[in-house]
Design a protein around this motif. Sequence first.
Motif, short mmCIF file in Angstrom:
data_model
loop_
_atom_site.label_atom_id
_atom_site.label_comp_id
_atom_site.label_asym_id
_atom_site.label_seq_id
_atom_site.Cartn_x
_atom_site.Cartn_y
_atom_site.Cartn_z
N SER A 254 0.80 -1.23 0.00
CA SER A 254 0.00 0.00 0.00
C SER A 254 0.83 1.28 0.00
O SER A 254 0.27 2.36 -0.19
CB SER A 254 -0.96 0.01 1.18
OG SER A 254 -0.25 0.12 2.39
N GLY A 255 2.13 1.17 0.20
CA GLY A 255 3.00 2.35 0.09
C GLY A 255 2.63 3.50 0.98
O GLY A 255 2.79 4.65 0.61
N GLY A 256 2.13 3.24 2.13
CA GLY A 256 1.77 4.32 3.05
C GLY A 256 0.39 4.91 2.79
O GLY A 256 -0.02 5.82 3.49
N LEU A 257 -0.34 4.40 1.81
CA LEU A 257 -1.69 4.90 1.54
C LEU A 257 -2.75 4.22 2.41
O LEU A 257 -3.89 4.65 2.42
CB LEU A 257 -2.05 4.72 0.06
CG LEU A 257 -1.23 5.52 -0.94
CD1 LEU A 257 -1.70 5.24 -2.36
CD2 LEU A 257 -1.32 7.01 -0.64
N VAL B 299 -8.56 -3.87 3.91
CA VAL B 299 -7.57 -2.86 4.27
C VAL B 299 -8.06 -1.58 3.63
O VAL B 299 -8.31 -1.53 2.43
CB VAL B 299 -6.16 -3.21 3.74
CG1 VAL B 299 -5.19 -2.07 3.97
CG2 VAL B 299 -5.64 -4.48 4.39
N LYS B 300 -8.26 -0.54 4.42
CA LYS B 300 -8.73 0.73 3.88
C LYS B 300 -7.54 1.50 3.29
O LYS B 300 -6.51 1.63 3.93
CB LYS B 300 -9.42 1.55 4.96
CG LYS B 300 -10.70 0.89 5.43
CD LYS B 300 -11.57 1.85 6.19
CE LYS B 300 -12.82 1.19 6.69
NZ LYS B 300 -13.77 0.83 5.67
N ILE B 301 -7.73 1.99 2.07
CA ILE B 301 -6.70 2.70 1.33
C ILE B 301 -7.25 4.06 0.93
O ILE B 301 -8.39 4.17 0.47
CB ILE B 301 -6.31 1.93 0.04
CG1 ILE B 301 -5.84 0.53 0.35
CG2 ILE B 301 -5.31 2.70 -0.78
CD1 ILE B 301 -4.40 0.38 0.68
N ASP B 302 -6.45 5.10 1.08
CA ASP B 302 -6.82 6.44 0.62
C ASP B 302 -6.71 6.47 -0.89
O ASP B 302 -5.63 6.32 -1.44
CB ASP B 302 -5.89 7.49 1.24
CG ASP B 302 -6.14 8.89 0.71
OD1 ASP B 302 -7.16 9.12 0.03
OD2 ASP B 302 -5.29 9.76 0.97
N VAL B 303 -7.84 6.66 -1.57
CA VAL B 303 -7.84 6.68 -3.02
C VAL B 303 -8.15 8.07 -3.56
O VAL B 303 -8.44 8.23 -4.75
CB VAL B 303 -8.83 5.65 -3.62
CG1 VAL B 303 -8.41 4.25 -3.27
CG2 VAL B 303 -10.24 5.95 -3.17
N GLY B 304 -8.07 9.07 -2.71
CA GLY B 304 -8.29 10.44 -3.16
C GLY B 304 -7.18 10.88 -4.09
O GLY B 304 -6.07 10.37 -4.04
N PRO B 305 -7.50 11.82 -4.97
CA PRO B 305 -6.47 12.29 -5.89
C PRO B 305 -5.39 13.06 -5.14
O PRO B 305 -5.62 13.55 -4.04
CB PRO B 305 -7.24 13.22 -6.84
CG PRO B 305 -8.42 13.68 -6.04
CD PRO B 305 -8.77 12.53 -5.13
N GLY B 306 -4.23 13.14 -5.74
CA GLY B 306 -3.14 13.91 -5.16
C GLY B 306 -3.33 15.39 -5.41
O GLY B 306 -4.30 15.82 -6.04
N ASN B 307 -2.40 16.18 -4.93
CA ASN B 307 -2.46 17.63 -5.12
C ASN B 307 -2.10 18.04 -6.54
O ASN B 307 -2.43 19.14 -6.96
CB ASN B 307 -1.53 18.33 -4.12
CG ASN B 307 -2.01 18.14 -2.70
OD1 ASN B 307 -3.21 18.06 -2.43
ND2 ASN B 307 -1.07 18.04 -1.78
N GLN C 80 -3.21 0.52 -7.55
CA GLN C 80 -3.33 -0.61 -8.46
C GLN C 80 -2.44 -1.78 -7.99
O GLN C 80 -2.88 -2.93 -7.96
CB GLN C 80 -2.96 -0.19 -9.87
CG GLN C 80 -3.29 -1.21 -10.93
CD GLN C 80 -3.05 -0.68 -12.33
OE1 GLN C 80 -2.32 0.28 -12.54
NE2 GLN C 80 -3.66 -1.32 -13.30
N ALA C 81 -1.23 -1.48 -7.62
CA ALA C 81 -0.32 -2.53 -7.15
C ALA C 81 -0.84 -3.18 -5.86
O ALA C 81 -0.78 -4.40 -5.71
CB ALA C 81 1.07 -1.95 -6.92
N ALA C 82 -1.37 -2.37 -4.94
CA ALA C 82 -1.90 -2.92 -3.69
C ALA C 82 -3.11 -3.80 -3.95
O ALA C 82 -3.27 -4.85 -3.32
CB ALA C 82 -2.26 -1.78 -2.73
N ALA C 83 -3.97 -3.39 -4.87
CA ALA C 83 -5.17 -4.18 -5.18
C ALA C 83 -4.81 -5.54 -5.77
O ALA C 83 -5.48 -6.53 -5.51
CB ALA C 83 -6.07 -3.41 -6.14
#
Length: 188
Positions: free
Chosen positions: A81-84, A108-116, A129-132
């Motif tokens: 998840s890379g910290g997400l 596992v809950k992952i933040d899928v909001g867009p970046g800045n 995508q990799a985590a999924a």
Amino acid sequence: MSGIGVVSSASSNALNLLRGISAAEAKTSDLNSSDSNTKSKSAQTASSGNTLSESELATVESMAKRDREVRQHEQAHLAVSGGLATSGASYSMETGPDGKQYAMGGEVKIDVGPGNTPEETLSKARIIQAAALAPADPSGADRAIAAAAAAMAQNAQAEIAKRSPTEQKLAAHYGQNEYPKSALATSA
């Protein structure tokens, strides 16, 4: 098997596909295994002190196997998840005939909001995508999340491509082309 849950305040169509994934989409396991070679022949007792029947022993063995599969599946999501990840793995538990709790589903809950920036969004989409797809046997919900993350990445790439050469140079100059690095990565 299990899935990635999501946390986001974004409202794009691709991200809406990512919402609401829970243990409900977990595949059901075969609790009535007929493989008698793997059954324990020793008498096992439940927490109440009663001896378990052969079918109860088979159920316990099947539940224990499912528990291991679910936990491995969720740990694979978490590891990539890379910290997400916004939480550790959570499990839906069932009590077996032996009185013990077994994980039958999880998320596992992952933040899928867009970046800045589009670059940050692109990087996050790749991590999502990799985590999924990290588990050996991704569920249908995991595959849907990966597809939505791919769509999010494609949208971010389209935004990047629309920029003028000057805007692209500025983004590159100010380090907007990568997901923020950890303090450890920048000091090494």
